[in-house]
Design a protein around this motif. Structure first.
Motif, PDB file in Angstrom:
ATOM      1  N   LEU A 117       0.832  -1.192   0.000  1.00 47.45           N
ATOM      2  CA  LEU A 117       0.000   0.000   0.000  1.00 47.45           C
ATOM      3  C   LEU A 117       0.872   1.249   0.000  1.00 47.45           C
ATOM      4  CD1 LEU A 117      -2.732  -1.126   2.551  1.00 47.45           C
ATOM      5  CD2 LEU A 117      -2.601  -1.494   0.085  1.00 47.45           C
ATOM      6  N   THR A 118       0.662   2.074  -1.005  1.00 50.33           N
ATOM      7  CA  THR A 118       1.377   3.342  -1.144  1.00 50.33           C
ATOM      8  C   THR A 118       0.361   4.456  -1.351  1.00 50.33           C
ATOM      9  OG1 THR A 118       1.584   3.114  -3.553  1.00 50.33           O
ATOM     10  CG2 THR A 118       3.319   2.116  -2.201  1.00 50.33           C
ATOM     11  N   GLN A 119       0.855   5.677  -1.573  1.00 48.82           N
ATOM     12  CA  GLN A 119      -0.043   6.799  -1.811  1.00 48.82           C
ATOM     13  C   GLN A 119      -0.829   6.651  -3.106  1.00 48.82           C
ATOM     14  OE1 GLN A 119       2.621  10.198  -1.488  1.00 48.82           O
ATOM     15  NE2 GLN A 119       1.725  10.721   0.498  1.00 48.82           N
ATOM     16  N   ARG A 120      -0.363   5.811  -4.007  1.00 45.78           N
ATOM     17  CA  ARG A 120      -1.034   5.650  -5.303  1.00 45.78           C
ATOM     18  C   ARG A 120      -2.243   4.726  -5.225  1.00 45.78           C
ATOM     19  NH1 ARG A 120       1.715   7.387  -9.722  1.00 45.78           N
ATOM     20  NH2 ARG A 120       0.575   5.901 -11.014  1.00 45.78           N
ATOM     21  N   ASN A 121      -2.324   3.889  -4.211  1.00 49.69           N
ATOM     22  CA  ASN A 121      -3.460   2.958  -4.129  1.00 49.69           C
ATOM     23  C   ASN A 121      -4.182   3.014  -2.792  1.00 49.69           C
ATOM     24  OD1 ASN A 121      -1.587   1.678  -2.483  1.00 49.69           O
ATOM     25  ND2 ASN A 121      -1.130   0.070  -3.974  1.00 49.69           N
ATOM     26  N   VAL A 122      -3.987   4.071  -2.022  1.00 50.95           N
ATOM     27  CA  VAL A 122      -4.690   4.272  -0.757  1.00 50.95           C
ATOM     28  C   VAL A 122      -5.541   5.540  -0.887  1.00 50.95           C
ATOM     29  CG1 VAL A 122      -4.448   4.789   1.692  1.00 50.95           C
ATOM     30  CG2 VAL A 122      -2.971   3.084   0.632  1.00 50.95           C
ATOM     31  N   TYR A 123      -6.804   5.447  -0.494  1.00 46.71           N
ATOM     32  CA  TYR A 123      -7.759   6.540  -0.684  1.00 46.71           C
ATOM     33  C   TYR A 123      -8.322   6.952   0.676  1.00 46.71           C
ATOM     34  CZ  TYR A 123      -7.403   3.964  -5.041  1.00 46.71           C
ATOM     35  OH  TYR A 123      -6.919   3.290  -6.131  1.00 46.71           O
ATOM     36  N   ILE A 124      -8.775   8.213   0.760  1.00 47.42           N
ATOM     37  CA  ILE A 124      -9.274   8.750   2.025  1.00 47.42           C
ATOM     38  C   ILE A 124     -10.463   9.657   1.758  1.00 47.42           C
ATOM     39  CG2 ILE A 124      -7.576  10.616   1.961  1.00 47.42           C
ATOM     40  CD1 ILE A 124      -7.600  10.546   5.039  1.00 47.42           C
ATOM     41  N   LEU A 125     -11.504   9.518   2.596  1.00 46.37           N
ATOM     42  CA  LEU A 125     -12.681  10.381   2.553  1.00 46.37           C
ATOM     43  C   LEU A 125     -13.236  10.505   3.968  1.00 46.37           C
ATOM     44  CD1 LEU A 125     -14.744   9.382  -0.628  1.00 46.37           C
ATOM     45  CD2 LEU A 125     -13.633  11.572  -0.179  1.00 46.37           C
ATOM     46  N   PRO A 126     -13.935  11.587   4.268  1.00 48.14           N
ATOM     47  CA  PRO A 126     -14.559  11.703   5.587  1.00 48.14           C
ATOM     48  C   PRO A 126     -15.684  10.678   5.761  1.00 48.14           C
ATOM     49  CG  PRO A 126     -14.361  13.856   4.538  1.00 48.14           C
ATOM     50  CD  PRO A 126     -14.055  12.838   3.488  1.00 48.14           C
ATOM     51  N   THR A 127     -15.861  10.244   6.974  1.00 50.37           N
ATOM     52  CA  THR A 127     -16.985   9.382   7.311  1.00 50.37           C
ATOM     53  C   THR A 127     -18.196  10.252   7.660  1.00 50.37           C
ATOM     54  OG1 THR A 127     -16.299   9.310   9.623  1.00 50.37           O
ATOM     55  CG2 THR A 127     -15.426   7.607   8.171  1.00 50.37           C
ATOM     56  N   ARG A 128     -19.318   9.633   7.978  1.00 49.76           N
ATOM     57  CA  ARG A 128     -20.483  10.410   8.399  1.00 49.76           C
ATOM     58  C   ARG A 128     -20.203  11.215   9.665  1.00 49.76           C
ATOM     59  NH1 ARG A 128     -25.807   6.518   7.340  1.00 49.76           N
ATOM     60  NH2 ARG A 128     -25.579   6.398   5.054  1.00 49.76           N
ATOM     61  N   PRO A 129     -19.568  10.614  10.694  1.00 42.95           N
ATOM     62  CA  PRO A 129     -19.175  11.460  11.840  1.00 42.95           C
ATOM     63  C   PRO A 129     -18.227  12.590  11.442  1.00 42.95           C
ATOM     64  CG  PRO A 129     -19.110   9.145  12.460  1.00 42.95           C
ATOM     65  CD  PRO A 129     -19.340   9.192  10.985  1.00 42.95           C
ATOM     66  N   GLY A 130     -17.373  12.352  10.439  1.00 41.88           N
ATOM     67  CA  GLY A 130     -16.479  13.400   9.982  1.00 41.88           C
ATOM     68  C   GLY A 130     -17.232  14.559   9.359  1.00 41.88           C
ATOM     69  N   TRP A 131     -18.244  14.254   8.544  1.00 44.36           N
ATOM     70  CA  TRP A 131     -19.049  15.332   7.963  1.00 44.36           C
ATOM     71  C   TRP A 131     -19.821  16.081   9.042  1.00 44.36           C
ATOM     72  CZ3 TRP A 131     -17.754  17.051   3.530  1.00 44.36           C
ATOM     73  CH2 TRP A 131     -17.307  16.207   2.513  1.00 44.36           C
ATOM     74  N   MET A 132     -20.308  15.346  10.049  1.00 43.83           N
ATOM     75  CA  MET A 132     -21.010  16.009  11.143  1.00 43.83           C
ATOM     76  C   MET A 132     -20.058  16.921  11.921  1.00 43.83           C
ATOM     77  SD  MET A 132     -24.171  15.378  11.074  1.00 43.83           S
ATOM     78  CE  MET A 132     -24.520  16.073  12.694  1.00 43.83           C
ATOM     79  N   LEU A 133     -18.818  16.463  12.109  1.00 42.82           N
ATOM     80  CA  LEU A 133     -17.832  17.324  12.773  1.00 42.82           C
ATOM     81  C   LEU A 133     -17.561  18.575  11.955  1.00 42.82           C
ATOM     82  CD1 LEU A 133     -15.759  17.842  15.001  1.00 42.82           C
ATOM     83  CD2 LEU A 133     -14.125  16.452  13.688  1.00 42.82           C
ATOM     84  N   ALA A 134     -17.447  18.430  10.637  1.00 45.50           N
ATOM     85  CA  ALA A 134     -17.221  19.601   9.786  1.00 45.50           C
ATOM     86  C   ALA A 134     -18.395  20.579   9.876  1.00 45.50           C
ATOM     87  CB  ALA A 134     -17.005  19.159   8.349  1.00 45.50           C
ATOM     88  N   PHE A 135     -19.626  20.047   9.893  1.00 46.41           N
ATOM     89  CA  PHE A 135     -20.801  20.914  10.018  1.00 46.41           C
ATOM     90  C   PHE A 135     -20.818  21.622  11.369  1.00 46.41           C
ATOM     91  CE2 PHE A 135     -25.348  21.404  11.152  1.00 46.41           C
ATOM     92  CZ  PHE A 135     -25.709  22.302  10.166  1.00 46.41           C
ATOM     93  N   THR A 136     -20.426  20.891  12.424  1.00 41.41           N
ATOM     94  CA  THR A 136     -20.385  21.491  13.761  1.00 41.41           C
ATOM     95  C   THR A 136     -19.329  22.594  13.826  1.00 41.41           C
ATOM     96  OG1 THR A 136     -21.076  19.385  14.728  1.00 41.41           O
ATOM     97  CG2 THR A 136     -20.087  20.996  16.208  1.00 41.41           C
ATOM     98  N   LEU A 137     -18.171  22.348  13.231  1.00 43.84           N
ATOM     99  CA  LEU A 137     -17.119  23.368  13.215  1.00 43.84           C
ATOM    100  C   LEU A 137     -17.571  24.606  12.458  1.00 43.84           C
ATOM    101  CD1 LEU A 137     -13.928  21.171  12.603  1.00 43.84           C
ATOM    102  CD2 LEU A 137     -14.675  22.246  14.741  1.00 43.84           C
TER     103      LEU A 137
END
Length: 323
Positions: A24-44
């Motif tokens: 696993l390297t940067q070319r085949n590893v992906y990242i996105l916010p989870t539902r709690p992450g989106w809720m944290l962004a909305f709270t911020l």
């Protein structure tokens, strides 16, 4: 939308190379916010708007403190999965209806532990194929077993796998998609209550008809009868039966020795339809193997001469799987 999403996912998976080993390297590893992450962004966002509106210095402090923690958690989460090497052990053949178990070894060369690494089959029902979780020790390895329901009989490619982590805050999901190169061989499902083994066929060149028992006695082996001498008992098979919890005894039958051959013939096994016949032949192969008999197999386009042992059983079951 569901159809378009499935079509795009299939197109994307088909572009990935197949391999039983994946680093696993940067070319085949992906990242996105989870539902709690989106809720944290909305709270911020709400905290920031309220702090600006009411000129709250402590509100600014809390907002940027939480935002900085989320950003640090994003980098830690991505680093937690990046750098791991995945190694798949080719799965053992299974019968239709059984679960396919995949053994995956996760190795890490870094000097810190990887926490909360999960693996599962993409697109599988989480109820029947839940994610398997483990921690990978520093400069060590860990082993995971991933299972999923087997498809119908035949030789099938393995479905895409996914490795993921939510560590440390659960606000981001980091994952990768892995297409193994190995396949899985699925044998037919054995008949639950098969009839007795068919009678043996006289060998070429034998004179006279040998005695054939109705309980399926072939190749000089039959069920033990009261009065048989102890030297006639096949003690090796008796030991195997005792170790498996059965009390079956078999004796040598000199009269039928090398006079009959057991053939499991697709054309003469009965059953309505191809799958029913293959299911019965599978049950007979397992039955003859348990009794230690020499047996041959005839299926359309292939004939396997009589033999015994685990290798012979595997050849017969493979022929039934791809028939």
């Amino acid at each position: 939308m569901r159809y378009i999403r499935a079509h795009l996912q299939t197109w994307w998976h088909n572009r990935l190379p197949k391999s039983d080993t994946l680093t696993l390297t940067q070319r085949n590893v992906y990242i996105l916010p989870t539902r709690p992450g989106w809720m944290l962004a909305f709270t911020l966002l709400l905290l920031l708007v309220a702090s600006i509106n009411y000129q709250l210095n402590l509100g600014y402090l809390l907002t940027f403190l939480l935002a900085g923690s989320a950003v640090v958690g994003m980098h830690v989460c991505h680093s937690n999965l990046r750098g791991i090497t995945l190694l798949l052990t080719p799965p053992e053949p299974v019968h239709a209806g059984q679960a396919v178990t995949l053994t995956v070894r996760l190795s890490s060369e870094r000097k810190h532990t990887r926490y909360g690494i999960g693996m599962g089959v993409i697109g599988a029902d989480p109820t029947h194929a839940p994610l398997a979780w483990t921690d990978v020790p520093a400069q060590g390895s860990a082993q995971l077993k991933v299972s999923f329901p087997s498809p119908e009989r035949g030789l099938h490619p393995l479905p895409p796998l996914s490795a993921q982590t939510l560590f440390p805050l659960g606000t981001f999901r980091v994952w990768t998609v892995w297409r193994p190169a190995s396949g899985v061989l699925v044998y037919p499902e054995p008949e639950s209550h098969p009839p007795p083994l068919p009678p043996g066929e006289p060998q070429a060149g034998s004179s006279g008809a040998a005695r054939v028992q109705s309980t399926g006695e072939f190749d000089g082996v039959r069920a033990y009868r009261r009065g048989d001498p102890l030297k006639a008992v096949v003690w090796r098979k008796a030991a195997q039966a005792f170790s498996s919890g059965r009390d079956d005894l078999v004796s040598r039958d000199a009269l039928s020795h090398q006079r009959q051959q057991l053939w499991l013939d697709h054309a003469q096994c009965g059953g309505a339809g191809l799958e029913a016949r293959l299911s019965r032949l599978t049950a007979w192969v397992l039955m003859a193997d348990r009794q230690g008999l020499d047996f041959g197999l005839r299926v359309p386009g292939r004939e396997i001469p009589p033999d015994q042992g685990s290798a012979h059983r595997a050849r017969c079951l493979e022929a039934l799987a791809i028939c």
